[in-house]
Design a protein around this motif. Structure first.
Motif, PDB file in Angstrom:
ATOM      1  N   GLU A 290     120.164 -35.529  12.510  1.00 42.74           N
ATOM      2  CA  GLU A 290     121.564 -35.933  12.674  1.00 42.74           C
ATOM      3  C   GLU A 290     121.733 -36.585  14.027  1.00 42.74           C
ATOM      4  OE1 GLU A 290     126.190 -34.420  12.223  1.00 42.74           O
ATOM      5  OE2 GLU A 290     124.535 -33.031  11.786  1.00 42.74           O
ATOM      6  N   GLY A 291     122.182 -37.825  14.011  1.00 38.98           N
ATOM      7  CA  GLY A 291     122.435 -38.562  15.237  1.00 38.98           C
ATOM      8  C   GLY A 291     123.921 -38.726  15.471  1.00 38.98           C
ATOM      9  N   LYS A 292     124.259 -39.639  16.375  1.00 34.81           N
ATOM     10  CA  LYS A 292     125.652 -39.839  16.748  1.00 34.81           C
ATOM     11  C   LYS A 292     126.461 -40.505  15.632  1.00 34.81           C
ATOM     12  CE  LYS A 292     123.932 -41.715  20.469  1.00 34.81           C
ATOM     13  NZ  LYS A 292     123.692 -42.426  21.756  1.00 34.81           N
ATOM     14  N   ALA A 293     125.788 -41.311  14.798  1.00 35.07           N
ATOM     15  CA  ALA A 293     126.523 -42.089  13.797  1.00 35.07           C
ATOM     16  C   ALA A 293     126.104 -41.813  12.363  1.00 35.07           C
ATOM     17  CB  ALA A 293     126.347 -43.588  14.086  1.00 35.07           C
ATOM     18  N   LYS A 294     124.957 -41.126  12.180  1.00 35.51           N
ATOM     19  CA  LYS A 294     124.430 -40.951  10.826  1.00 35.51           C
ATOM     20  C   LYS A 294     123.722 -39.607  10.697  1.00 35.51           C
ATOM     21  CE  LYS A 294     122.041 -44.830  11.187  1.00 35.51           C
ATOM     22  NZ  LYS A 294     122.666 -45.501  12.329  1.00 35.51           N
ATOM     23  N   VAL A 295     123.641 -39.155   9.442  1.00 30.61           N
ATOM     24  CA  VAL A 295     122.812 -37.996   9.094  1.00 30.61           C
ATOM     25  C   VAL A 295     121.768 -38.491   8.101  1.00 30.61           C
ATOM     26  CG1 VAL A 295     122.771 -35.625   8.258  1.00 30.61           C
ATOM     27  CG2 VAL A 295     124.863 -36.534   9.295  1.00 30.61           C
ATOM     28  N   VAL A 296     120.513 -38.080   8.301  1.00 31.81           N
ATOM     29  CA  VAL A 296     119.422 -38.511   7.429  1.00 31.81           C
ATOM     30  C   VAL A 296     118.914 -37.312   6.640  1.00 31.81           C
ATOM     31  CG1 VAL A 296     117.148 -39.588   7.313  1.00 31.81           C
ATOM     32  CG2 VAL A 296     118.788 -40.326   9.057  1.00 31.81           C
ATOM     33  N   PHE A 297     118.807 -37.488   5.318  1.00 30.79           N
ATOM     34  CA  PHE A 297     118.382 -36.412   4.424  1.00 30.79           C
ATOM     35  C   PHE A 297     117.079 -36.785   3.717  1.00 30.79           C
ATOM     36  CE2 PHE A 297     122.983 -36.055   4.731  1.00 30.79           C
ATOM     37  CZ  PHE A 297     123.181 -34.689   4.904  1.00 30.79           C
ATOM     38  N   ARG A 298     116.251 -35.785   3.478  1.00 31.73           N
ATOM     39  CA  ARG A 298     115.031 -35.963   2.696  1.00 31.73           C
ATOM     40  C   ARG A 298     115.389 -36.122   1.223  1.00 31.73           C
ATOM     41  NH1 ARG A 298     110.258 -34.074   4.479  1.00 31.73           N
ATOM     42  NH2 ARG A 298     111.276 -32.453   5.736  1.00 31.73           N
ATOM     43  N   LEU A 299     114.639 -36.968   0.516  1.00 31.11           N
ATOM     44  CA  LEU A 299     114.801 -37.151  -0.922  1.00 31.11           C
ATOM     45  C   LEU A 299     113.511 -36.718  -1.635  1.00 31.11           C
ATOM     46  CD1 LEU A 299     116.613 -40.620  -1.050  1.00 31.11           C
ATOM     47  CD2 LEU A 299     117.610 -38.369  -1.508  1.00 31.11           C
ATOM     48  N   PRO A 300     113.578 -36.469  -2.941  1.00 31.17           N
ATOM     49  CA  PRO A 300     112.365 -36.065  -3.665  1.00 31.17           C
ATOM     50  C   PRO A 300     111.210 -37.055  -3.514  1.00 31.17           C
ATOM     51  CG  PRO A 300     114.306 -35.676  -5.011  1.00 31.17           C
ATOM     52  CD  PRO A 300     114.775 -36.409  -3.802  1.00 31.17           C
ATOM     53  N   ASP A 301     111.516 -38.345  -3.492  1.00 37.59           N
ATOM     54  CA  ASP A 301     110.497 -39.364  -3.250  1.00 37.59           C
ATOM     55  C   ASP A 301     110.201 -39.390  -1.749  1.00 37.59           C
ATOM     56  OD1 ASP A 301     109.016 -41.685  -2.785  1.00 37.59           O
ATOM     57  OD2 ASP A 301     110.090 -42.842  -4.293  1.00 37.59           O
ATOM     58  N   PRO A 302     108.978 -39.052  -1.324  1.00 36.55           N
ATOM     59  CA  PRO A 302     108.676 -38.974   0.105  1.00 36.55           C
ATOM     60  C   PRO A 302     108.751 -40.307   0.842  1.00 36.55           C
ATOM     61  CG  PRO A 302     106.654 -38.792  -1.187  1.00 36.55           C
ATOM     62  CD  PRO A 302     107.798 -38.727  -2.160  1.00 36.55           C
ATOM     63  N   GLU A 303     108.807 -41.409   0.102  1.00 33.05           N
ATOM     64  CA  GLU A 303     108.886 -42.724   0.741  1.00 33.05           C
ATOM     65  C   GLU A 303     110.324 -43.159   0.997  1.00 33.05           C
ATOM     66  OE1 GLU A 303     106.631 -45.562  -1.443  1.00 33.05           O
ATOM     67  OE2 GLU A 303     104.710 -44.561  -1.038  1.00 33.05           O
ATOM     68  N   LEU A 304     111.287 -42.319   0.551  1.00 28.55           N
ATOM     69  CA  LEU A 304     112.700 -42.673   0.689  1.00 28.55           C
ATOM     70  C   LEU A 304     113.463 -41.580   1.425  1.00 28.55           C
ATOM     71  CD1 LEU A 304     113.453 -43.938  -2.945  1.00 28.55           C
ATOM     72  CD2 LEU A 304     112.768 -45.312  -0.963  1.00 28.55           C
ATOM     73  N   VAL A 305     114.560 -41.976   2.091  1.00 27.95           N
ATOM     74  CA  VAL A 305     115.495 -41.021   2.684  1.00 27.95           C
ATOM     75  C   VAL A 305     116.910 -41.508   2.406  1.00 27.95           C
ATOM     76  CG1 VAL A 305     113.952 -40.227   4.528  1.00 27.95           C
ATOM     77  CG2 VAL A 305     115.457 -42.194   4.947  1.00 27.95           C
ATOM     78  N   LEU A 306     117.865 -40.607   2.543  1.00 29.46           N
ATOM     79  CA  LEU A 306     119.281 -40.940   2.396  1.00 29.46           C
ATOM     80  C   LEU A 306     119.932 -40.946   3.766  1.00 29.46           C
ATOM     81  CD1 LEU A 306     121.925 -41.339   0.715  1.00 29.46           C
ATOM     82  CD2 LEU A 306     122.100 -38.843   0.651  1.00 29.46           C
ATOM     83  N   MET A 307     120.566 -42.054   4.132  1.00 32.20           N
ATOM     84  CA  MET A 307     121.346 -42.133   5.360  1.00 32.20           C
ATOM     85  C   MET A 307     122.815 -41.984   5.011  1.00 32.20           C
ATOM     86  SD  MET A 307     119.716 -45.019   7.912  1.00 32.20           S
ATOM     87  CE  MET A 307     120.733 -46.307   7.206  1.00 32.20           C
ATOM     88  N   GLN A 308     123.471 -41.009   5.628  1.00 30.61           N
ATOM     89  CA  GLN A 308     124.900 -40.791   5.416  1.00 30.61           C
ATOM     90  C   GLN A 308     125.630 -41.188   6.691  1.00 30.61           C
ATOM     91  OE1 GLN A 308     125.585 -39.451   2.294  1.00 30.61           O
ATOM     92  NE2 GLN A 308     127.748 -39.906   2.543  1.00 30.61           N
ATOM     93  N   PHE A 309     126.512 -42.168   6.597  1.00 33.34           N
ATOM     94  CA  PHE A 309     127.221 -42.691   7.764  1.00 33.34           C
ATOM     95  C   PHE A 309     128.452 -41.836   8.073  1.00 33.34           C
ATOM     96  CE2 PHE A 309     124.587 -46.138   6.486  1.00 33.34           C
ATOM     97  CZ  PHE A 309     124.418 -46.969   7.581  1.00 33.34           C
ATOM     98  N   LYS A 310     128.701 -41.605   9.357  1.00 32.33           N
ATOM     99  CA  LYS A 310     129.799 -40.754   9.800  1.00 32.33           C
ATOM    100  C   LYS A 310     130.918 -41.590  10.425  1.00 32.33           C
ATOM    101  CE  LYS A 310     127.403 -38.114  12.656  1.00 32.33           C
ATOM    102  NZ  LYS A 310     127.037 -36.968  13.518  1.00 32.33           N
ATOM    103  N   ASP A 311     132.100 -40.978  10.524  1.00 29.66           N
ATOM    104  CA  ASP A 311     133.225 -41.609  11.212  1.00 29.66           C
ATOM    105  C   ASP A 311     133.214 -41.309  12.709  1.00 29.66           C
ATOM    106  OD1 ASP A 311     134.098 -42.640   8.807  1.00 29.66           O
ATOM    107  OD2 ASP A 311     135.778 -41.247   8.579  1.00 29.66           O
ATOM    108  N   ASP A 312     132.308 -40.441  13.151  1.00 26.37           N
ATOM    109  CA  ASP A 312     132.221 -40.105  14.578  1.00 26.37           C
ATOM    110  C   ASP A 312     131.883 -41.349  15.389  1.00 26.37           C
ATOM    111  OD1 ASP A 312     132.552 -37.591  13.599  1.00 26.37           O
ATOM    112  OD2 ASP A 312     130.572 -36.836  14.172  1.00 26.37           O
ATOM    113  N   ALA A 313     132.464 -41.432  16.574  1.00 22.55           N
ATOM    114  CA  ALA A 313     132.191 -42.560  17.473  1.00 22.55           C
ATOM    115  C   ALA A 313     131.870 -42.031  18.862  1.00 22.55           C
ATOM    116  CB  ALA A 313     133.402 -43.491  17.540  1.00 22.55           C
ATOM    117  N   THR A 314     130.874 -42.648  19.487  1.00 23.44           N
ATOM    118  CA  THR A 314     130.525 -42.310  20.866  1.00 23.44           C
ATOM    119  C   THR A 314     130.315 -43.590  21.653  1.00 23.44           C
ATOM    120  OG1 THR A 314     128.143 -42.231  20.453  1.00 23.44           O
ATOM    121  CG2 THR A 314     129.366 -40.178  20.138  1.00 23.44           C
TER     122      THR A 314
END
Length: 239
Positions: free
Chosen positions: A10-34
């Protein structure tokens, strides 16, 4: 969906999640601002949606113009499935017009058009404030091989060429922007995002700022500026 996934980062602007396919990830964008290395914090309503949808649109554009990106598909309005990359610890900044740190460092008035695009490299290290580095620094610190650095530079200039023309047609000046790269399968791939968080974008006619500088400088109208940029990019012109 994300509740059942393993969070990798989890960073300042996004959260990254593992997916079943090891070559892929899910990036979830946040409304947080820094800003200012996290010293200023806040929220920009709808920012996650804007940055996600804008990034997807521009990644598709770049792919169509021969630039490899990590984009695979959208996952809702704030999520994006991307290829998992081994990130290079460098940020690449391309500048077309003097603004921000370039103006401060070199005393060039903000808004001065540069005779050619300037490419800069920054060492990705939050504890150091992501300092500017030369190619000699990169070599000495073994941050990336010389051929990878050269490819990053060439790709960044190609991205600049494509985005400048596309955005100009939509009433936007691409002042400067930041890119991040990684590798997958032995190839250099453009990652991260392309959004008002990572680009300075001004209106062609008024030169109004339509990017994160409105948040940095307490200018107001931040939510509206982000929404306006997305509307122009996905709708083809001013609202």
């Amino acid at each position: 969906m994300t509740q059942s996934l393993c969070k990798l980062y989890e960073g300042k602007a996004k959260v990254v999640f593992r997916l079943p396919d090891p070559e892929l990830v899910l990036m979830q964008f946040k409304d947080d601002a820094t800003a200012f290395d996290g010293k200023k914090k806040g929220t920009i309503a709808g920012k996650g949606r804007v940055n996600n949808l804008m990034s997807a649109e521009l990644f598709r554009l770049l792919e169509a113009n021969g630039v490899r990106t990590h984009f695979v598909r959208l996952e809702g309005e704030t999520g994006m499935v991307v290829r998992s990359l081994d990130m290079v610890k460098l940020e690449v900044v391309v500048r077309n017009i003097a603004a921000g740190s370039l103006s401060r460092r070199l005393g060039i008035p903000e808004g001065t058009e540069l005779p050619r695009a300037v490419v800069e490299f920054y060492y990705k290290d939050d504890s150091l404030g992501d300092p500017l580095v030369t190619e000699s620094h990169i070599e000495a610190l073994d941050l990336a091989p010389a051929d990878v650095v050269a490819e990053m530079r060439d790709t960044a200039l190609r991205v600049n060429e494509v985005l400048k023309a596309f955005l100009r047609d939509r009433g936007l000046i691409l002042v400067d922007f930041k890119l991040e790269f990684g590798t997958a399968g032995g190839q250099l791939v453009l990652g991260d995002e392309i959004s008002p968080d990572t680009c300075r974008l001004w209106d062609v006619e008024t030169r109004d700022k339509l990017d994160k500088d409105r948040f940095r400088r307490d200018m107001g109208g931040v939510d509206e500026a982000y929404s306006e940029v997305l509307a122009r990019i996905t709708g083809g012109g001013r609202r």
